[in-house]
Design a protein around this motif. Structure first.
Motif, PDB file in Angstrom:
ATOM      1  N   ARG A 294       0.797  -1.088   0.102  1.00 27.76           N
ATOM      2  CA  ARG A 294      -0.193   0.077   0.028  1.00 27.76           C
ATOM      3  C   ARG A 294       0.974   1.248   0.008  1.00 27.76           C
ATOM      4  O   ARG A 294       1.802   1.390   0.748  1.00 27.76           O
TER       5      ARG A 294
ATOM      6  N   LEU B  79      -0.075   4.961   0.991  1.00 27.51           N
ATOM      7  CA  LEU B  79      -1.145   5.859   1.273  1.00 27.51           C
ATOM      8  C   LEU B  79      -0.703   7.274   1.242  1.00 27.51           C
ATOM      9  O   LEU B  79       0.423   7.457   1.627  1.00 27.51           O
TER      10      LEU B  79
ATOM     11  N   LYS C  58     -11.221   3.906   1.738  1.00 23.55           N
ATOM     12  CA  LYS C  58     -10.715   5.155   2.766  1.00 23.55           C
ATOM     13  C   LYS C  58     -10.259   4.460   3.994  1.00 23.55           C
ATOM     14  O   LYS C  58     -10.924   3.624   4.619  1.00 23.55           O
ATOM     15  N   HIS C  59      -8.963   4.807   4.577  1.00 22.50           N
ATOM     16  CA  HIS C  59      -8.562   4.225   5.470  1.00 22.50           C
ATOM     17  C   HIS C  59      -8.308   5.543   6.561  1.00 22.50           C
ATOM     18  O   HIS C  59      -7.791   6.544   6.321  1.00 22.50           O
TER      19      HIS C  59
ATOM     20  N   PHE D  48      -6.927   8.576   4.550  1.00 13.27           N
ATOM     21  CA  PHE D  48      -5.863   8.078   3.646  1.00 13.27           C
ATOM     22  C   PHE D  48      -6.312   7.287   2.488  1.00 13.27           C
ATOM     23  O   PHE D  48      -7.451   6.512   2.698  1.00 13.27           O
ATOM     24  N   LEU D  49      -5.782   7.406   1.153  1.00 11.06           N
ATOM     25  CA  LEU D  49      -6.206   6.640   0.300  1.00 11.06           C
ATOM     26  C   LEU D  49      -4.890   5.882  -0.397  1.00 11.06           C
ATOM     27  O   LEU D  49      -3.938   6.523  -0.339  1.00 11.06           O
ATOM     28  N   ASP D  50      -5.405   4.763  -1.091  1.00 12.53           N
ATOM     29  CA  ASP D  50      -4.311   4.303  -1.715  1.00 12.53           C
ATOM     30  C   ASP D  50      -3.896   4.634  -3.062  1.00 12.53           C
ATOM     31  O   ASP D  50      -4.940   4.472  -3.935  1.00 12.53           O
ATOM     32  N   THR D  51      -2.783   4.836  -3.437  1.00  9.98           N
ATOM     33  CA  THR D  51      -2.587   5.360  -4.845  1.00  9.98           C
ATOM     34  C   THR D  51      -2.757   4.175  -5.782  1.00  9.98           C
ATOM     35  O   THR D  51      -3.166   4.719  -7.047  1.00  9.98           O
TER      36      THR D  51
END
Length: 64
Positions: free
Chosen positions: A9, A11, A39-40, A47-50
């Motif tokens: 990940r 993030l 969404k984390h 945070f988002l996973d690119t």
């Protein structure tokens, strides 16, 4: 016993993703509600996973 390898990940904060990808917050909200990206939440930060964002933009993921 061998463990299943997950994709790493990468993030980034939601506000940084908005600037980096030039997309609105509501676009990310719609993608998250559709199950395309995750969404984390850590405290008050999101945070988002690119990798998920890139797949969403290029159309490599299936929307629900």
């Amino acid at each position: 016993m061998a463990e299943v390898a997950e994709k790493p990940r990468n993030l980034i904060r939601l506000k940084d993703a908005i600037q980096r990808y030039s997309l609105s917050r509501s676009t990310f909200d719609r993608a998250a509600n559709a199950g395309v990206i995750t969404k984390h939440k850590v405290g008050r930060a999101t945070f988002l996973d690119t990798y998920q964002i890139d797949a969403f933009i290029t159309g490599e993921c299936q929307s629900v």
